[in-house]
Design an enzyme around this catalytic site. Structure first.
Site, short mmCIF file in Angstrom:
data_model
loop_
_atom_site.label_atom_id
_atom_site.label_comp_id
_atom_site.label_asym_id
_atom_site.label_seq_id
_atom_site.Cartn_x
_atom_site.Cartn_y
_atom_site.Cartn_z
N SER A 1 -8.65 -7.04 14.08
CA SER A 1 -9.88 -7.29 13.35
C SER A 1 -10.07 -8.80 13.35
O SER A 1 -9.10 -9.53 13.18
CB SER A 1 -9.73 -6.75 11.93
OG SER A 1 -10.98 -6.50 11.38
N ARG B 1 1.30 5.73 10.47
CA ARG B 1 0.55 4.55 10.90
C ARG B 1 0.82 3.33 10.02
O ARG B 1 0.40 2.24 10.35
CB ARG B 1 -0.96 4.83 10.84
CG ARG B 1 -1.53 5.64 11.97
CD ARG B 1 -3.05 5.66 11.90
NE ARG B 1 -3.54 5.89 10.55
CZ ARG B 1 -3.62 7.08 9.96
NH1 ARG B 1 -3.23 8.15 10.61
NH2 ARG B 1 -4.07 7.19 8.73
N HIS B 2 1.46 3.53 8.88
CA HIS B 2 1.58 2.44 7.91
C HIS B 2 3.00 1.93 7.72
O HIS B 2 3.95 2.69 7.79
CB HIS B 2 1.03 2.89 6.55
CG HIS B 2 -0.46 3.01 6.53
ND1 HIS B 2 -1.11 4.16 6.89
CD2 HIS B 2 -1.43 2.11 6.23
CE1 HIS B 2 -2.42 3.98 6.79
NE2 HIS B 2 -2.64 2.74 6.40
N ARG C 1 1.65 -1.85 16.09
CA ARG C 1 0.62 -0.89 16.54
C ARG C 1 0.32 -1.04 18.02
O ARG C 1 0.13 -0.04 18.71
CB ARG C 1 -0.66 -1.07 15.72
CG ARG C 1 -0.47 -0.61 14.29
CD ARG C 1 -1.80 -0.58 13.54
NE ARG C 1 -1.58 0.01 12.21
CZ ARG C 1 -2.55 0.36 11.39
NH1 ARG C 1 -3.81 0.18 11.74
NH2 ARG C 1 -2.28 0.89 10.21
N GLU D 1 0.85 -1.18 0.00
CA GLU D 1 0.00 0.00 0.00
C GLU D 1 0.89 1.24 0.00
O GLU D 1 1.77 1.36 0.85
CB GLU D 1 -0.84 -0.03 1.29
CG GLU D 1 -2.10 0.76 1.22
CD GLU D 1 -2.87 0.67 2.54
OE1 GLU D 1 -3.64 1.57 2.84
OE2 GLU D 1 -2.67 -0.33 3.28
N GLU E 1 -7.86 1.22 15.60
CA GLU E 1 -8.06 -0.22 15.47
C GLU E 1 -6.71 -0.95 15.53
O GLU E 1 -5.76 -0.55 14.90
CB GLU E 1 -8.74 -0.50 14.12
CG GLU E 1 -9.13 -1.93 13.90
CD GLU E 1 -8.40 -2.54 12.73
OE1 GLU E 1 -8.49 -2.02 11.61
OE2 GLU E 1 -7.71 -3.56 12.95
#
Lengths: 587, 587
Positions: free
Chosen positions: B510, B358-359, B561, B352, B507
């Protein structure tokens, strides 16, 4: 490519399945033990197409028959209709039922109403009013279940028939009473109890015909090739160690992997997986207890540090990336960054087109690196202690699993040296042993040339005979045989402070002291014909220019090989969860 | 691309280094805190080139001076020549010396002759006859060393001078006597002892000028961009939380990563790494104790199961391979293959092109999957328990490290719910809270549309205020917001048996129950517009055709995270060992 292989294989399996009866039976289907003696490709294709059609026909007929049977059953008077069938959201067991797990089953459960969730691994009708099931909960934990028509009508003839024809390997929920069998049950691990079934619902149905039966899945794999050409070594090994042919057909590794679910459900694969889990935990626990800190090296790297051969490359947002062949560079950065002792457990990648039972393109590396206080043997002995501890842990915790694996893949017990009698030879001592006591062709081996694989095996055999061990170390490899970063022995510059570890005559670990000085590294690079300014190498050497880096040593172990060679498996692919080879990326 | 970035950065650092004194001093060099307010690119390039030249000149001059000094020293009469200098193979300490580690230093060592191996993290001459050093052994463990000229001549003036000018961050071996200082030493962690140095040898020298000093490395990173454009969010955060400017310059993330050795040696990065180690161990230990078995999913896969976007592809012996975006498929095969509970810890990859704090393109996934007995909440509660246990472990074992990180990156303590007061809202309850108590723009949010990131943050803020927790669960996500394999709630088909976990309003997990029936999966695929026969999907669904697969649920956690958000770090890159972003693959 991998995909078309999959499709071919599936139709082959279907064709074979069609050849046997479509009714569920333990030994049906997947009898591909005769590969290699088959017809030509064209003929095979034709046969497959035909077989496929017929299989489809047979299946439809079976479905129709099942429907008719169901209707007939419904028409007859059946007071047990609520006690069996497909589970739905509304399915309810009795309120006073206790969920059990077989390994905890005891006298206190006798006469109690229990719930068991399990796979039907075998079933057998005894006349029209009674059926026996083998219910497997996990691994080898299975129990006998009995269902018999009763006077009250809560178990009907229809119910017994339905239960007796549940497809094998369906997942079911059972309500039953725990009873003592008339005599101990021989076919299941739980021998002193059986379940008298009062309700049974299918939670998830298996197909009417399995791609590979559990019995076949639990036989030794016949062929480890990804193509139809046999890998000689593996086949030879199995032939030598003599699997007696019996009524259950064995399958190729290709079939095992295409039928991965049944492959994994087999007792032998479950045992290998359990052993693998213990090896990994033992590695980690041993090092944690000795102050080693775990870290995660990256897989994606910016330069192919080992020269670009055997490395996977990929496009990375317009630039080039590579998959790491080893975490060594990163272990050393951790040491340079102030960590005293580090380890990592993770995937490493080799783009080597080697189609042998010893190779994989992705495998799990167990790596460590530690600061040296006075001598690199400190680290070598930690690695030795770590492996000896793994062997001890396996003997203590996995005796049952090891025995089970040996029952399918026979091997000699793995010989471990007694404390104080560990075998640590120098490379030169190893060569001397080969010259003096080895086969004729090794009369003139040199102390300064690397050993070939056959040479290693010959030496291993000599060591096993002489020292009664399958585990040993060769130390002080000649500089010729090691990469540029290997630290030379300051007392003898022709050899390096480096070592290899062996299990059953095969290398499982390579390591040593690394040069910790930038100019020494550059110099050694040039001696070895490596450009110290080339991509990957420059960044590596620069690390030692950033700040003073203490002397350190380490080593890397292949987890898959440790498991495979400890168990004497014919292929490392059996020790991996999802073996990756040049020809296979699935499942 | 990554490489040219590296080169630019190195010259920038050199230029900045040149601007300060070339003598080793704690606060010299790498003062790139003012980026963004700098000159144009062309001017900067020119300035760099000039600065580079001058730096080189200064360095050569320093070398010449050092040589002259050495010669002069050698000429003067020096009875201490054997007690200092570069370590060689023949360097010997006194035979009665004991190797110490600072954390075990105690009264029993007082007056004893000891050996310490450490980095010189600071030094200061006190006149010409005495020098003070800070010797750091590991992490924050440092002790004060004193070397003073003595009457016997075993410590000479030349020796003191030489020791006082050892390049900072060189690795040295010290022979010394342990003494009580006149008053407790404030600048080092060991306060009640100091070392009276009798010998000191440099084992591995640092460069005369460090690319980044330890003091700078220990300051909050000023900018997390891989380019020169600031990432607004990160900068804003730091500004808000008010790092007071002081005399030590701070550096950008780019400088930190290019100076990875010093980056890692900083107390703050060591503390973050230690916390990360504990999170990983706590995850694993908790699950092992509950019967979960670890396994290794492959990274190399044959088909891009999530549709091909955001997935790295590569050539694989003439075929195509991809890097796994998640181990989910393989966790499910493990369950299908008869495992009751499994977990994995390993790299996952996302192609991505997101350049945010955050990535990352590669990160460590903590994943688990378990058979469900009666309800998927069984698994949700294991995941919740696992995370609550991680928080507990951190509080118990890492109080010092957490405090240290907060001193550099200020954050509110992480609020954890008390036992019995865990916050588990349904998605609909979350939306209701937003509608009723949230900001104006969320007055009309729907129960059947996924939340946006700002919406999640607003809800998190409401929950923190209302329930005093930074950790909570949203359950029962609408089917719209979940992938095809999410199991619908049989009692309400508009929602699914799935959940997200949040930390500090973001988040981190998941998960949910997966469909365990092939035909249900195919049907849901079609509803979602996914072709059930497409590559990757077909193989996935086929698993459920091989045999009956029990109901199961699971979840995946991003390790980076969890660490970053627990500590309230401004970027997840600080929690990774070697952050991978679209613009960076080094080191």
């Amino acid at each position: 490519m991998a995909e078309s292989t999959t499709k071919d294989e599936i139709s082959l399996v279907e064709a074979q399945a069609q050849a046997s009866t479509p009714a569920p039976a333990a030994d049906a289907a997947a009898a591909d033990g005769e590969e290699g003696a088959g017809p030509s490709k064209k003929a095979a294709k034709k046969a497959e197409a035909k077989a496929k059609k017929e299989a489809e026909k047979a299946r439809r007929a079976a479905e129709r028959a099942a429907q008719l049977a169901a209707t007939a059953a419904a028409q007859a008077e059946d007071h047990a209709v609520d006690n069996y069938g497909q589970e739905t959201h509304d399915t309810k067991l009795s309120p006073d039922v206790t969920l059990i797990s077989l390994k905890n089953l005891g006298e206190e459960h006798l006469g109690k109403k229990v719930e068991l969730r399990a796979w039907v691994q075998n079933s057998r009708m005894q006349g029209a009013k009674m059926a026996f099931l083998e219910l497997r909960e996990e691994g080898t934990w299975a129990i006998q279940g009995v269902v018999a028509v009763n006077a009250e009508g809560t178990v009907s003839k229809q119910m017994v028939k339905w239960i007796g024809s549940v497809n094998l390997e369906s997942f079911v929920v059972v309500e039953a009473t725990v009873e003592k069998p008339l005599e101990p049950v021989k076919s299941t691990r739980v021998q002193n109890y059986e379940l008298h079934i009062t309700k049974l619902f299918v939670v998830a149905a298996a197909p009417p015909v399995l791609g590979m039966t559990l019995a076949t899945a639990n036989k030794a794999v016949t062929n480890f090739s990804d193509e139809d050409t046999p890998v000689e070594e593996a086949v030879e090994k199995l032939t030598i160690e003599g699997q007696q042919p019996d009524t259950v057909p064995a399958a190729t590794m290709m079939t095992h992997l295409n039928q991965i679910v049944m492959h994994k459900r087999s007792a032998v694969q479950t045992a290998i997986a359990d052993i693998r889990v213990e090896v990994k935990h033992a590695f980690r626990d041993y090092l944690r207890a000795r102050g080693f800190k775990e870290f995660e090296p990256p897989c994606l790297i910016g330069a192919a540090s080992e020269g670009g051969s055997n490395v996977f490359g990929l496009k990375y947002f317009g630039a080039d990336a590579f998959l790491a062949q080893s975490p060594q560079f990163y272990k050393q950065i951790e040491i340079a960054g102030g960590r005293k002792r580090v380890f990592s457990v993770g995937p490493v990648f080799r783009a080597e087109n080697s189609n042998t039972p010893r190779h994989m393109t992705e495998f799990t590396g167990l790596d460590l690196e530690a600061e040296i206080v006075h001598d690199y043997h400190e680290v070598m002995l930690i690695l030795e202690g770590c492996l000896l501890n793994i062997f001890k842990v396996l003997e203590e915790r996995c005796a049952r699993e090891i025995e089970l694996v040996r029952s399918v893949y026979p091997s000699e017990p793995f010989l471990v040296p007694k404390e104080g009698e560990e075998v640590r030879l120098t490379f030169a001592e190893g060569q001397k042993l080969l010259r003096e006591e080895g086969p004729e062709e090794y009369r003139n081996v040199s102390d300064f040339e690397d050993m070939s694989t056959p040479q290693e095996k010959a030496l291993g055999a000599l060591i096993r005979k002489k020292y009664k061990t399958d585990f040993y170390i060769l130390d002080k490899f000649p500089a010729e045989a090691r990469p540029f970063y290997a630290k030379e022995d300051p007392a003898d510059r022709k050899v390096t402070n480096s070592y290899d570890f062996f299990m059953r005559q095969q290398e499982i670990l390579s390591g040593g002291q690394r040069i910790n000085d930038a100019s020494e590294l550059s110099e050694r690079c040039r001696t070895k014909g490596v450009d110290p300014e080339s991509p990957g190498i420059k960044e590596y050497i620069d690390i030692f220019r950033q700040a003073g880096v203490p002397p350190h040593a380490g080593g890397g172990i292949g987890l898959d090989r440790v498991v495979a060679w400890y168990l004497g498996l014919p292929s490392v692919h059996l020790a991996a969860y999802y073996p990756r080879t040049p020809k296979r990326l699935t499942p």
